[in-house]
Scaffold this motif. Structure first.
Motif, PDB file in Angstrom:
ATOM      1  N   SER A   1     -21.039   4.663  -0.551  1.00  0.00           N
ATOM      2  CA  SER A   1     -19.663   4.926  -0.159  1.00  0.00           C
ATOM      3  C   SER A   1     -18.786   4.787  -1.397  1.00  0.00           C
ATOM      4  O   SER A   1     -18.945   3.834  -2.163  1.00  0.00           O
ATOM      5  CB  SER A   1     -19.203   3.941   0.922  1.00  0.00           C
ATOM      6  N   ILE A   2     -17.897   5.753  -1.609  1.00  0.00           N
ATOM      7  CA  ILE A   2     -17.014   5.738  -2.776  1.00  0.00           C
ATOM      8  C   ILE A   2     -15.567   5.784  -2.306  1.00  0.00           C
ATOM      9  O   ILE A   2     -15.161   6.700  -1.587  1.00  0.00           O
ATOM     10  CB  ILE A   2     -17.288   6.936  -3.710  1.00  0.00           C
ATOM     11  N   ALA A   3     -14.798   4.791  -2.709  1.00  0.00           N
ATOM     12  CA  ALA A   3     -13.375   4.734  -2.370  1.00  0.00           C
ATOM     13  C   ALA A   3     -12.561   5.173  -3.581  1.00  0.00           C
ATOM     14  O   ALA A   3     -12.632   4.557  -4.645  1.00  0.00           O
ATOM     15  CB  ALA A   3     -12.982   3.327  -1.945  1.00  0.00           C
ATOM     16  N   ILE A   4     -11.809   6.259  -3.416  1.00  0.00           N
ATOM     17  CA  ILE A   4     -11.014   6.848  -4.490  1.00  0.00           C
ATOM     18  C   ILE A   4      -9.543   6.737  -4.121  1.00  0.00           C
ATOM     19  O   ILE A   4      -9.143   7.113  -3.014  1.00  0.00           O
ATOM     20  CB  ILE A   4     -11.374   8.332  -4.688  1.00  0.00           C
TER      21      ILE A   4
ATOM     22  N   PHE B   1     -20.876  18.468   1.838  1.00  0.00           N
ATOM     23  CA  PHE B   1     -20.630  17.199   1.143  1.00  0.00           C
ATOM     24  C   PHE B   1     -20.577  16.079   2.164  1.00  0.00           C
ATOM     25  O   PHE B   1     -20.524  16.313   3.378  1.00  0.00           O
ATOM     26  CB  PHE B   1     -19.334  17.260   0.327  1.00  0.00           C
ATOM     27  N   GLY B   2     -20.610  14.851   1.670  1.00  0.00           N
ATOM     28  CA  GLY B   2     -20.633  13.690   2.548  1.00  0.00           C
ATOM     29  C   GLY B   2     -19.358  13.553   3.361  1.00  0.00           C
ATOM     30  O   GLY B   2     -18.341  14.180   3.056  1.00  0.00           O
ATOM     31  N   PRO B   3     -19.384  12.732   4.403  1.00  0.00           N
ATOM     32  CA  PRO B   3     -18.193  12.511   5.226  1.00  0.00           C
ATOM     33  C   PRO B   3     -17.009  12.079   4.372  1.00  0.00           C
ATOM     34  O   PRO B   3     -17.163  11.290   3.429  1.00  0.00           O
ATOM     35  CB  PRO B   3     -18.620  11.387   6.171  1.00  0.00           C
ATOM     36  N   CYS B   4     -15.839  12.602   4.693  1.00  0.00           N
ATOM     37  CA  CYS B   4     -14.653  12.362   3.865  1.00  0.00           C
ATOM     38  C   CYS B   4     -13.508  11.890   4.759  1.00  0.00           C
ATOM     39  O   CYS B   4     -13.103  12.600   5.687  1.00  0.00           O
ATOM     40  CB  CYS B   4     -14.273  13.649   3.138  1.00  0.00           C
ATOM     41  N   TYR B   5     -12.987  10.704   4.488  1.00  0.00           N
ATOM     42  CA  TYR B   5     -11.934  10.110   5.307  1.00  0.00           C
ATOM     43  C   TYR B   5     -10.685   9.905   4.450  1.00  0.00           C
ATOM     44  O   TYR B   5     -10.751   9.335   3.360  1.00  0.00           O
ATOM     45  CB  TYR B   5     -12.403   8.771   5.873  1.00  0.00           C
TER      46      TYR B   5
END
Length: 364
Positions: A51-54, A124-128
């Motif tokens: 998981s990447i938080a930007i 692409f991966g799930p994006c929130y």
């Protein structure tokens, strides 16, 4: 002036909005894109996070808001495929002051995801997405919640107009004619604000998380040099002319100062070292023409339209500040005059903005 309440780019999608007049800022983001991509590559390849938080601080609204996020997601997905890794999930935090036009941003998310899916083969991966209103000169996110922080052309804005600069008469920012105490007050406010920014982000970023920041700045060590002040000096000329003609009260102009500071690389470096939470990976300058359309128009078109393009860009940035201090009725006339002054100066000299970009890694 309560900066956090009145500072925001002009919202909406109208002719004078930031969304329609932010090509310059897009060019700066594109210019510094390799630094952000190198930082994200190092982050991902060292940790392979699931998981990447930007966070994008000073996201504003319009076509630029999601550009950096889009490029970083495309980069990570490319790395995933080359390294045979599963796509991570993405938590994207778009942050700006409360006056920002978040509604325009939220309305664009559906088309953003659709377009991004079309660009990335295999998806692409799930994006929130999260909108986070608030000042970045304070805590904005939970502790150790962010992997990557990006900010472009936001950190030159100060948390407040420096105190004790009442003698900066006829100027609206630092100028060669400004008394020494004005230059000192602006620099001290920058030191205080940037140090606090670093301290707060240090609490919010994970160990070895990355941060890439681009300031509107200067190469010179002289804060009153043209590199950082000229664009505002020309606006001050337009305002002073209106004072002479009785269109603006002199006291109004004398009490107006722009809450920003354009730092040099050494000033940025000093605060990072003093605060102590980050390692500097890159620190560099770049430049971009005042007229964002320089490379897209013929020479004659660039000269004829340059004043209009620059004035429109500055209007989209400065109009809310001017309206809050003067009144909305003067805006068209101020920028009509400003356009003429800018066009005249651009025809006689080379005019560029200087960018200072720093790439940082969070220490333990």
């Amino acid at each position: 002036m309560e900066v956090a309440q009145v500072l925001h780019m002009k919202g909406g999608m109208g002719k004078t909005s930031y969304a329609k007049n932010s090509l310059l800022q897009l060019k700066v983001i594109s210019l510094t894109k390799p630094i952000a991509e190198e930082a994200m590559t190092d982050l991902y390849c060292n940790k392979f996070p699931t998981s990447i938080a930007i966070a994008d601080l000073g996201c504003s609204s319009g076509p630029n808001t999601l550009f950096t996020v889009s490029e970083l997601i495309k980069l990570v997905e490319k790395l995933c495929r080359s390294l045979n890794q599963q796509s991570p999930e993405y938590k994207v935090f778009l942050s700006d002051l409360p006056g920002n036009d978040f509604n325009t941003v939220f309305k664009s998310l559906g088309s953003f995801k659709k377009n991004l899916g079309n660009e990335i083969m295999g998806g692409f991966g799930p994006c929130y997405f999260n909108g986070v209103p608030g000042s970045f000169y304070g805590r904005v996110f939970p502790s150790k919640s962010l992997h990557f922080v990006h900010s472009s052309y936001s950190l030159q804005w100060l948390s407040q107009v420096p105190e004790g600069i009442e003698n900066n008469k006829a100027n609206i920012y630092i100028d060669k004619a400004s008394p020494p105490n004005v230059l000192r007050a602006y620099y001290e406010q920058f030191q205080k604000d940037f140090s606090l920014f670093l301290k707060c982000r240090a609490e919010e970023i994970v160990y070895e998380g990355r941060m890439v920041l681009t300031f509107l700045g200067r190469r010179s060590e002289d804060p009153s040099s043209k590199e950082g002040c000229y664009i505002w000096k020309l606006l001050a000329i337009a305002l002073n002319d209106m004072v002479l003609e009785g269109l603006i009260e002199e006291e109004q102009l004398d009490s107006f100062n722009v809450p920003m500071y354009t730092p040099s690389p050494s000033e940025v470096k000093l605060e990072v070292i003093k605060e102590g939470s980050f390692t500097i990976n890159h620190l560099q300058t770049s430049e971009v023409s005042w007229n964002a359309y320089d490379n897209e128009l013929s020479l004659s078109e660039a000269f004829s339209d340059g004043g209009y393009n620059v004035a429109s860009c500055i209007r989209a940035v400065a109009e809310p500040l001017l309206v809050s201090h003067f009144n909305e009725g003067i805006i068209d006339e101020v920028f009509r005059r400003y356009q003429e002054i800018v066009a005249d100066r651009m025809s006689k000299e080379k005019t560029e903005y200087i960018n200072v970009t720093v790439s940082l890694t969070k220490k333990i």
